[in-house]
Scaffold this motif. Structure first.
Motif, mmCIF file in Angstrom:
data_model
loop_
_atom_site.group_PDB
_atom_site.id
_atom_site.type_symbol
_atom_site.label_atom_id
_atom_site.label_comp_id
_atom_site.label_asym_id
_atom_site.label_seq_id
_atom_site.Cartn_x
_atom_site.Cartn_y
_atom_site.Cartn_z
ATOM 1 N N TRP A 1 8.586 4.358 -15.198
ATOM 2 C CA TRP A 1 7.859 4.568 -16.452
ATOM 3 C C TRP A 1 8.095 5.956 -17.014
ATOM 4 O O TRP A 1 8.116 6.161 -18.223
ATOM 5 C CB TRP A 1 6.357 4.348 -16.244
ATOM 6 C CG TRP A 1 5.747 5.338 -15.320
ATOM 7 C CD1 TRP A 1 5.581 5.210 -13.976
ATOM 8 C CD2 TRP A 1 5.225 6.628 -15.658
ATOM 9 N NE1 TRP A 1 5.004 6.327 -13.459
ATOM 10 C CE2 TRP A 1 4.763 7.226 -14.469
ATOM 11 C CE3 TRP A 1 5.104 7.339 -16.850
ATOM 12 C CZ2 TRP A 1 4.197 8.487 -14.432
ATOM 13 C CZ3 TRP A 1 4.541 8.606 -16.811
ATOM 14 C CH2 TRP A 1 4.088 9.161 -15.615
ATOM 15 N N TRP A 2 8.316 6.934 -16.136
ATOM 16 C CA TRP A 2 8.451 8.311 -16.614
ATOM 17 C C TRP A 2 9.806 8.547 -17.285
ATOM 18 O O TRP A 2 9.973 9.525 -18.001
ATOM 19 C CB TRP A 2 8.220 9.315 -15.494
ATOM 20 C CG TRP A 2 9.024 9.055 -14.257
ATOM 21 C CD1 TRP A 2 8.625 8.388 -13.145
ATOM 22 C CD2 TRP A 2 10.379 9.464 -14.023
ATOM 23 N NE1 TRP A 2 9.649 8.340 -12.237
ATOM 24 C CE2 TRP A 2 10.727 9.002 -12.740
ATOM 25 C CE3 TRP A 2 11.313 10.166 -14.759
ATOM 26 C CZ2 TRP A 2 11.978 9.216 -12.197
ATOM 27 C CZ3 TRP A 2 12.562 10.392 -14.210
ATOM 28 C CH2 TRP A 2 12.882 9.916 -12.934
ATOM 29 N N ALA A 3 10.768 7.678 -17.084
ATOM 30 C CA ALA A 3 12.063 7.840 -17.743
ATOM 31 C C ALA A 3 11.910 7.664 -19.257
ATOM 32 O O ALA A 3 12.465 8.429 -20.040
ATOM 33 C CB ALA A 3 13.071 6.854 -17.174
ATOM 34 N N LEU A 4 11.152 6.670 -19.649
ATOM 35 C CA LEU A 4 10.889 6.470 -21.072
ATOM 36 C C LEU A 4 10.003 7.584 -21.623
ATOM 37 O O LEU A 4 10.246 8.101 -22.720
ATOM 38 C CB LEU A 4 10.234 5.116 -21.311
ATOM 39 C CG LEU A 4 9.890 4.784 -22.760
ATOM 40 C CD1 LEU A 4 11.148 4.747 -23.609
ATOM 41 C CD2 LEU A 4 9.148 3.481 -22.837
ATOM 42 N N ALA A 5 9.000 7.988 -20.846
ATOM 43 C CA ALA A 5 8.104 9.058 -21.297
ATOM 44 C C ALA A 5 8.868 10.375 -21.477
ATOM 45 O O ALA A 5 8.635 11.109 -22.446
ATOM 46 C CB ALA A 5 6.961 9.237 -20.304
ATOM 47 N N VAL B 1 10.856 10.229 -24.705
ATOM 48 C CA VAL B 1 9.982 10.346 -25.878
ATOM 49 C C VAL B 1 9.523 11.782 -26.065
ATOM 50 O O VAL B 1 9.547 12.320 -27.177
ATOM 51 C CB VAL B 1 8.781 9.377 -25.760
ATOM 52 C CG1 VAL B 1 7.740 9.668 -26.825
ATOM 53 C CG2 VAL B 1 9.247 7.941 -25.847
ATOM 54 N N VAL B 2 9.119 12.437 -24.987
ATOM 55 C CA VAL B 2 8.669 13.835 -25.078
ATOM 56 C C VAL B 2 9.809 14.733 -25.535
ATOM 57 O O VAL B 2 9.618 15.621 -26.379
ATOM 58 C CB VAL B 2 8.091 14.301 -23.719
ATOM 59 C CG1 VAL B 2 7.891 15.801 -23.684
ATOM 60 C CG2 VAL B 2 6.793 13.585 -23.430
ATOM 61 N N SER B 3 11.005 14.517 -25.022
ATOM 62 C CA SER B 3 12.158 15.320 -25.436
ATOM 63 C C SER B 3 12.468 15.125 -26.918
ATOM 64 O O SER B 3 12.731 16.091 -27.630
ATOM 65 C CB SER B 3 13.385 14.939 -24.607
ATOM 66 O OG SER B 3 13.147 15.179 -23.255
ATOM 67 N N LEU C 1 12.321 17.213 -32.382
ATOM 68 C CA LEU C 1 11.939 16.953 -33.768
ATOM 69 C C LEU C 1 11.039 18.063 -34.300
ATOM 70 O O LEU C 1 11.195 18.514 -35.441
ATOM 71 C CB LEU C 1 11.242 15.600 -33.869
ATOM 72 C CG LEU C 1 10.953 15.075 -35.261
ATOM 73 C CD1 LEU C 1 12.251 14.841 -36.013
ATOM 74 C CD2 LEU C 1 10.153 13.791 -35.173
ATOM 75 N N CYS C 2 10.111 18.538 -33.482
ATOM 76 C CA CYS C 2 9.231 19.637 -33.897
ATOM 77 C C CYS C 2 10.012 20.927 -34.098
ATOM 78 O O CYS C 2 9.737 21.693 -35.022
ATOM 79 C CB CYS C 2 8.132 19.842 -32.865
ATOM 80 S SG CYS C 2 6.911 18.524 -32.840
ATOM 81 N N VAL C 3 10.980 21.187 -33.249
ATOM 82 C CA VAL C 3 11.794 22.395 -33.389
ATOM 83 C C VAL C 3 12.615 22.338 -34.678
ATOM 84 O O VAL C 3 12.730 23.336 -35.395
ATOM 85 C CB VAL C 3 12.715 22.569 -32.160
ATOM 86 C CG1 VAL C 3 13.764 23.639 -32.399
ATOM 87 C CG2 VAL C 3 11.883 22.915 -30.938
ATOM 88 N N MET C 4 13.146 21.174 -34.976
ATOM 89 C CA MET C 4 13.941 21.033 -36.197
ATOM 90 C C MET C 4 13.065 21.054 -37.446
ATOM 91 O O MET C 4 13.511 21.485 -38.505
ATOM 92 C CB MET C 4 14.744 19.734 -36.150
ATOM 93 C CG MET C 4 15.860 19.755 -35.144
ATOM 94 S SD MET C 4 16.707 18.184 -34.970
ATOM 95 C CE MET C 4 17.115 17.794 -36.638
ATOM 96 N N ALA C 5 11.823 20.608 -37.336
ATOM 97 C CA ALA C 5 10.954 20.530 -38.505
ATOM 98 C C ALA C 5 10.408 21.897 -38.913
ATOM 99 O O ALA C 5 10.051 22.094 -40.065
ATOM 100 C CB ALA C 5 9.794 19.580 -38.232
#
Length: 69
Positions: free
Chosen positions: A22-26, A29-31, A36-40
């Motif tokens: 489950w943590w592979a998908l998490a 998503v977090v990455s 996205l926040c850094v680019m925004a």
């Protein structure tokens, strides 16, 4: 005499099982959200001055390890 079936008998599954934890998908998503926040918000980024470089950290680590005098 009956005709032979040309289609092999394949058991039907309930879905695709990848075997990923489950943590592979998490983690993905977090990455993605972090990037996205850094680019925004590029206006909040600033250049590193020489006093904030990696040299003080390396000197500290060298003192701890006993490499530097």
């Amino acid at each position: 005499m009956s005709a032979a079936s040309s289609r092999p008998s394949v058991p039907r599954g309930r879905g695709v099982r990848t075997g990923l934890p489950w943590w592979a998908l998490a983690l993905a998503v977090v990455s993605f959200v972090t990037l996205l926040c850094v680019m925004a918000a590029p206006s909040s980024a600033h250049a590193v001055s020489p006093s904030q470089s990696l040299a003080p950290v390396l000197e500290f680590l060298a003192r701890i390890a006993g490499i530097a005098s």
